[in-house]
Enzyme design. Sequence first.
Site, PDB file in Angstrom:
ATOM      1  N   ARG A   1       0.652  -1.293   0.183  1.00 19.89           N
ATOM      2  CA  ARG A   1       0.124  -0.054   0.115  1.00 19.89           C
ATOM      3  C   ARG A   1       0.881   1.274   0.022  1.00 19.89           C
ATOM      4  O   ARG A   1       2.005   1.104   0.505  1.00 19.89           O
ATOM      5  CB  ARG A   1      -0.957  -0.006   1.198  1.00 19.89           C
ATOM      6  CG  ARG A   1      -2.001  -1.127   1.252  1.00 19.89           C
ATOM      7  CD  ARG A   1      -2.837  -1.077   2.404  1.00 19.89           C
ATOM      8  NE  ARG A   1      -3.465   0.189   3.091  1.00 19.89           N
ATOM      9  CZ  ARG A   1      -4.534   0.481   3.359  1.00 19.89           C
ATOM     10  NH1 ARG A   1      -5.210  -0.535   3.516  1.00 19.89           N
ATOM     11  NH2 ARG A   1      -4.922   1.773   3.611  1.00 19.89           N
TER      12      ARG A   1
ATOM     13  N   GLY B   1       2.481   3.412  -4.535  1.00 20.13           N
ATOM     14  CA  GLY B   1       2.169   3.833  -6.011  1.00 20.13           C
ATOM     15  C   GLY B   1       2.470   2.754  -6.840  1.00 20.13           C
ATOM     16  O   GLY B   1       2.789   2.928  -8.022  1.00 20.13           O
TER      17      GLY B   1
ATOM     18  N   SER C   1      -6.628   0.447  -8.263  1.00 20.21           N
ATOM     19  CA  SER C   1      -7.344   0.326  -9.585  1.00 20.21           C
ATOM     20  C   SER C   1      -6.973  -1.311  -9.768  1.00 20.21           C
ATOM     21  O   SER C   1      -7.993  -1.814 -10.658  1.00 20.21           O
ATOM     22  CB  SER C   1      -6.636   1.026 -10.701  1.00 20.21           C
ATOM     23  OG  SER C   1      -5.154   1.097 -10.488  1.00 20.21           O
TER      24      SER C   1
ATOM     25  N   ASP D   1      -2.463   3.567 -15.693  1.00 28.25           N
ATOM     26  CA  ASP D   1      -2.411   2.222 -14.797  1.00 28.25           C
ATOM     27  C   ASP D   1      -3.552   1.072 -15.331  1.00 28.25           C
ATOM     28  O   ASP D   1      -3.382   0.053 -15.300  1.00 28.25           O
ATOM     29  CB  ASP D   1      -2.685   2.791 -13.329  1.00 28.25           C
ATOM     30  CG  ASP D   1      -1.714   3.511 -12.950  1.00 28.25           C
ATOM     31  OD1 ASP D   1      -0.614   3.917 -13.514  1.00 28.25           O
ATOM     32  OD2 ASP D   1      -1.936   4.106 -11.732  1.00 28.25           O
TER      33      ASP D   1
END
Length: 641
Positions: free
Chosen positions: A402, A405, A410, A456
Amino acid sequence: MYQINFPACEGRGLVCIILTAGHAQKLSKEIQDDKSGRYGHLKGVPKALLPSPQGKRILDHWWDAINTRQLFSNVFLVTNADKYKYFERWATASEFPVENIINDGSTTEANSIGAVADFELTLRVKNLWEYDILVIAGDMLFQDSKFDIAQVIDYFRRKTDGDLAIYYDMEESEPISSRGIVEVCHQTNKILKFLEKPLPNVTGSRNASVVFYTFRSETVALVPVYLGEHLKTTQRTFGAFMEWIINVKKVLVYGMKLPTGFQLIGQVGLKDYESWVSYFANQEENECRDPITMRAYARVGLMGNPSDGFNGKTVSLSIANFWAEVTITESSNLRLIPHPVNDPTEFGSMSDLYGISDKEGYLGGLRLLQATCKKFYYYCVQRGIALTRRNFTLSYDTNIPRQVGLAGSSAIVTATLKCLMAFFDLTDQDMSKNLQPQFILDVEKDELHINAGLQDRVVQIHEGLVYMDFSKSLMERQGHGNYSHLDVALPSFFLAYLSNPSDSGRMHSDVSVRWRKGDSEVIEGMQKFAELTDLAAKAFKIADWSALASLMNENFDLRRQLYGDVALGQENLKMINIGRSYGAAVKFPGSGGAVIGFLQDESKKEEMQQHYQREGCVIVDIIPKEPAVKLPYLDPFKELM
Ligand SMILES: *[C@@H]1O[C@H](CO)[C@@H](O)[C@H](O)[C@H]1NC(C)=O
Ligand SMILES: *[C@@H]1O[C@H](CO)[C@@H](O)[C@H](O)[C@H]1NC(C)=O
Ligand SMILES: *[C@@H]1O[C@H](CO)[C@@H](O)[C@H](O)[C@H]1NC(C)=O
Ligand SMILES: *[C@@H]1O[C@H](CO)[C@@H](O)[C@H](O)[C@H]1NC(C)=O
């Protein structure tokens, strides 16, 4: 169920009319003549009251679907004089108001008046001209567990400027010449053409429409006009009427696809009855599905602008080291299961609660599941995709670190979307792979106010090493960028990330604000990122790792110059400096909290690893995740060669 408000339609009631006035001559005669003795008890029974799977009669499926909700201001049934008594009996046993049964007086096929005339008779004697009307053929067999009539009505209410026809994708064994076939605009769901029982060479469509239409009162007013112009009974079928209103009168009719087929339409025989009843019974039995588990992987940004939607170009890689996994299971009610660690609901003490909340904040994964479901339902209602009526349980797990990045949120949204699509039998036709990233971004941006860009989600949907071009002209023209897989060898990348990141110290930069205002330094910077991306794509192609190393370093330096050290953060800069001190090419793979790099001279690798570990970082070798399906190769850098 989620109710949508339709202020424009308030006050205008919706009435349901069930047609059961057809004379199913062929079927009655075959039942009459049957020598097997199995159908003796069905002699004389009207088609709509024949038994169907689950011990119900065909009409009961319709009545259950209509009667369970307050969807209609009234319901009428129109039948013929020959079978009137059967329906009267059915009505008293089923709490259907007997006074709402209309008798059209016909006793045989030869003196029948046609379905559209039956419809008009009901409108006239019950004075229903001011209402919107749902008309259905009550003797069609369908799978009532498959769709929710409320969702069909929701869709009609949303589309205030048109009528609604439902359609289904025909089984291979069904000839298109047995149905009304519709050609539907993929984007708007408008029905472009209605073809009543066409020859196979006339249309490629296998989308079959059946008598299940919702008409606005404006269209209802056209019924007497149609009858005035079409006097023969054979012209007074709903198929002919629909051809007339759509192809001739250019009335706007939307299509909604249902996940069930409809059978026993028109003059069918005993064989059709037997085989379709057992087919539907099998479908019900095979209904309960095995749990479905879907994964989405973490990603690293290898080149280009950071993920904020600057109409730039990027290269990203999905990695098999970390993933999120979501499981969907059919269940008796709809449940989202909190993750025991990420969505804590029990604590050791107040001090424990304080510590956990302070470190991790309040942002677990449960909200991601909920927001994805909400947006998914909305997408389907808007696109006219009816969802099978069944409940499910969703649970998730993730090992993506976590706050460093690597696109952990997502990934959960992506895996949830894949589960929902599989569970409800949606295909890439219903939501194309090019649009799925936008859907995922919308869940995060619109529902959860997470600020992010498309890249992403693109790499999480396509996996592998993806080159992305988000140029403004492409985005405006297509609604998505150009994406292609780079089919190349990779150097051995490492990933180092903070083992104990915290969200509190992160500074936000003003780069996106400056970009929107047209700040020339930022615009030029983004153009430079795009150039670096093209050069990196070329370096990948010819495996020129020393060129790639300089480009990655240049990419980071440009970012540092644009964003400033305060926004990047001391801890992140330290991770860059460690790598560089061993000669590694290093940059951020995402928004901070981690670095990605590679060493051209691997002799210092162990020393570097130990240095990162000493500084409280975790360091791993990246394992690329191969894509399941390769994108068609567009050579994005052909001019550069
Ligand atoms: C048939 O329906 C599908 C799904 O709604 C749609 O995408 C397709 O365009 C339709 N085909 C034709 C020929 O209208
Ligand atoms: C389709 O086939 C029929 C005969 O089978 C022919 O009469 C008709 O002209 C054909 N239509 C088209 C559009 O090719
Ligand atoms: C779904 O769950 C709700 C609430 O538990 C329940 O009322 C409803 O009947 C269920 N629907 C189906 C199709 O099982
Ligand atoms: C984008 O992709 C399309 C094909 O999908 C291609 O025709 C077009 O040339 C590409 N555009 C650019 C700028 O690469």
